[in-house]
Design a protein around this motif. Structure first.
Motif, mmCIF file in Angstrom:
data_model
loop_
_atom_site.group_PDB
_atom_site.id
_atom_site.type_symbol
_atom_site.label_atom_id
_atom_site.label_comp_id
_atom_site.label_asym_id
_atom_site.label_seq_id
_atom_site.Cartn_x
_atom_site.Cartn_y
_atom_site.Cartn_z
ATOM 1 N N LEU A 104 0.818 -1.211 0.000
ATOM 2 C CA LEU A 104 0.000 0.000 0.000
ATOM 3 C C LEU A 104 0.858 1.270 0.000
ATOM 4 N N GLY A 105 2.161 1.104 -0.002
ATOM 5 C CA GLY A 105 3.065 2.256 0.002
ATOM 6 C C GLY A 105 3.109 2.973 1.333
ATOM 7 N N LEU A 106 2.687 2.285 2.392
ATOM 8 C CA LEU A 106 2.649 2.927 3.722
ATOM 9 C C LEU A 106 3.807 2.504 4.611
ATOM 10 N N TRP A 107 4.660 1.602 4.099
ATOM 11 C CA TRP A 107 5.760 1.097 4.933
ATOM 12 C C TRP A 107 6.890 2.106 4.931
ATOM 13 N N PRO A 108 7.347 2.531 6.100
ATOM 14 C CA PRO A 108 8.362 3.581 6.144
ATOM 15 C C PRO A 108 9.737 3.144 5.652
ATOM 16 N N GLY A 109 9.919 1.857 5.372
ATOM 17 C CA GLY A 109 11.235 1.398 4.922
ATOM 18 C C GLY A 109 12.100 0.997 6.083
ATOM 19 N N SER A 110 13.243 0.417 5.752
ATOM 20 C CA SER A 110 14.108 -0.089 6.808
ATOM 21 C C SER A 110 14.831 1.058 7.515
ATOM 22 N N ARG A 111 14.718 1.050 8.818
ATOM 23 C CA ARG A 111 15.423 2.090 9.585
ATOM 24 C C ARG A 111 16.500 1.451 10.446
ATOM 25 N N GLY A 112 16.899 0.243 10.076
ATOM 26 C CA GLY A 112 17.897 -0.453 10.868
ATOM 27 C C GLY A 112 17.238 -1.150 12.034
ATOM 28 N N ALA A 113 18.003 -2.018 12.707
ATOM 29 C CA ALA A 113 17.441 -2.789 13.810
ATOM 30 C C ALA A 113 17.109 -1.879 14.984
ATOM 31 N N PRO A 114 15.933 -2.074 15.606
ATOM 32 C CA PRO A 114 15.631 -1.272 16.788
ATOM 33 C C PRO A 114 16.561 -1.659 17.937
ATOM 34 N N ALA A 115 16.746 -0.736 18.851
ATOM 35 C CA ALA A 115 17.637 -1.022 19.975
ATOM 36 C C ALA A 115 17.008 -2.079 20.872
ATOM 37 N N SER A 116 17.848 -2.799 21.612
ATOM 38 C CA SER A 116 17.335 -3.751 22.587
ATOM 39 C C SER A 116 16.763 -2.973 23.761
ATOM 40 N N PRO A 117 15.603 -3.406 24.293
ATOM 41 C CA PRO A 117 15.052 -2.701 25.463
ATOM 42 C C PRO A 117 15.997 -2.757 26.660
ATOM 43 N N PHE A 118 16.955 -3.685 26.644
ATOM 44 C CA PHE A 118 17.875 -3.808 27.782
ATOM 45 C C PHE A 118 19.091 -2.898 27.655
ATOM 46 N N GLU A 119 19.211 -2.222 26.498
ATOM 47 C CA GLU A 119 20.374 -1.356 26.301
ATOM 48 C C GLU A 119 20.427 -0.243 27.338
ATOM 49 N N GLU A 120 19.233 0.340 27.597
ATOM 50 C CA GLU A 120 19.170 1.484 28.522
ATOM 51 C C GLU A 120 19.527 1.089 29.939
ATOM 52 N N THR A 121 19.217 -0.163 30.290
ATOM 53 C CA THR A 121 19.444 -0.579 31.678
ATOM 54 C C THR A 121 20.773 -1.323 31.845
ATOM 55 N N ALA A 122 21.575 -1.383 30.783
ATOM 56 C CA ALA A 122 22.850 -2.107 30.875
ATOM 57 C C ALA A 122 23.746 -1.459 31.923
ATOM 58 N N ALA A 123 24.397 -2.312 32.725
ATOM 59 C CA ALA A 123 25.195 -1.800 33.839
ATOM 60 C C ALA A 123 26.528 -1.229 33.353
ATOM 61 N N THR A 124 27.080 -1.797 32.308
ATOM 62 C CA THR A 124 28.398 -1.345 31.839
ATOM 63 C C THR A 124 28.340 -1.046 30.342
ATOM 64 N N GLU A 125 29.377 -0.364 29.871
ATOM 65 C CA GLU A 125 29.468 -0.038 28.444
ATOM 66 C C GLU A 125 29.568 -1.321 27.613
ATOM 67 N N THR A 126 30.312 -2.315 28.115
ATOM 68 C CA THR A 126 30.443 -3.592 27.387
ATOM 69 C C THR A 126 29.074 -4.242 27.228
ATOM 70 N N GLU A 127 28.310 -4.257 28.317
ATOM 71 C CA GLU A 127 26.960 -4.844 28.275
ATOM 72 C C GLU A 127 26.089 -4.124 27.250
ATOM 73 N N ARG A 128 26.184 -2.797 27.263
ATOM 74 C CA ARG A 128 25.360 -2.003 26.354
ATOM 75 C C ARG A 128 25.702 -2.334 24.900
ATOM 76 N N ARG A 129 27.007 -2.421 24.620
ATOM 77 C CA ARG A 129 27.441 -2.726 23.247
ATOM 78 C C ARG A 129 27.023 -4.145 22.855
ATOM 79 N N LEU A 130 27.101 -5.065 23.806
ATOM 80 C CA LEU A 130 26.686 -6.446 23.522
ATOM 81 C C LEU A 130 25.197 -6.522 23.224
#
Lengths: 185, 82
Positions: A104-130
């Motif tokens: 229908l031409g309503l799809w916004p297209g690929s915007r890349g993978a959404p972030a993991s919901p756990f990224e914000e609560t990651a305790a360390t930078e390594t965890e966040r990147r993982l």
């Protein structure tokens, strides 16, 4: 019970109690597996609300099928298999919706993978990147990595959960590890 | 992949991520209701068979019948106006 894995023996007892309809057995299974299943589903779906719905359906399925469980059912593997299959069904519907929107031409297209919901609560930078790197993996590789490396399942058990041959699981795992290493460079 | 990354991945599994208390309680409640229902059904074989028949045959037949009737009615109305 010498020679018998206590975890398996405990599962056997819980299965018997579930078959009798014992709500305390349901509580025990729920408290033991809820957080791990939720983490797995959230990382697979990359959305908390979807993970919550799938988690609920997983435990409703356990309750509904309690009476037909085999006596030697390993509850953890059984629950992960159901959760995984529910996620696959959910994803199929999402993809159908996406296809329809695209037509229908309503799809916004690929915007890349959404972030993991756990990224914000990651305790360390390594965890966040993982968390970010896992969220960006293709779904089959993400599943293999989560089951074996994060959930610490034997590749053979993980293959049973995913419904594929152990060799295929090992290949997916190896690809997933290479992709993670590449993303973390 | 380095051992360090492998270790960090394993640590992700030990971190506790859980649903909030209200959601956890809701899922527990629904699970227990489903368990009580399936226990009741398993103890009454006749009821279980009736439940299965309703879910697998009667309900789909009713839905299909209602949809077919509605389509037939709508089709007849269209033909009437042509």
């Amino acid at each position: 019970m010498p020679g018998v894995d206590p975890r398996v023996a405990e599962d056997g007892e819980l299965v018997q109690r579930l078959k009798r309809g014992d709500p305390a057995a349901f509580d025990a299974v729920y408290d033991r597996h809820r957080a791990r299943l939720f983490a797995f589903l959230t990382r697979m779906a990359r959305r908390r609300d979807v993970a919550e719905d799938l988690l609920q359906e997983t435990f409703v399925r356990l309750a509904t099928h309690a009476h037909s469980l085999d006596d030697d059912t390993e509850l953890g593997a059984w629950l992960f298999r159901v959760a995984r299959n529910l996620f696959v069904s959910h994803r199929r519907w999402v993809l159908l919706d996406a296809d329809r929107l695209r037509e229908l031409g309503l799809w916004p297209g690929s915007r890349g993978a959404p972030a993991s919901p756990f990224e914000e609560t990651a305790a360390t930078e390594t965890e966040r990147r993982l968390e970010r790197a896992i969220a960006e993996l293709p779904v089959d590789y993400r599943e293999a990595l989560l089951l074996v490396t994060v959930e610490q399942m034997e590749p053979q058990h993980a293959a049973e959960v995913a419904g594929i041959k152990p060799e295929a699981m090992r290949q997916r795992l190896s690809r997933a590890r290479a992709m993670i290493a590449e993303k973390l460079k | 992949m380095s051992d360090q990354t492998d270790g960090a991945l394993a640590e992700l599994g030990s971190a506790t991520h859980d649903v909030d208390d209200a959601t956890a309680a809701r899922i527990r409640r629904r699970g227990k209701v489903a368990l009580a229902r399936s226990t009741r059904l398993s103890r009454t074989p006749g009821l279980a068979a009736l439940d299965r028949a309703y879910n697998k045959a009667i309900e789909p037949a009713l839905v299909f019948g209602a949809a077919a009737l509605y389509l037939a009615w709508a089709f007849a109305k269209v033909l009437h106006f042509i």
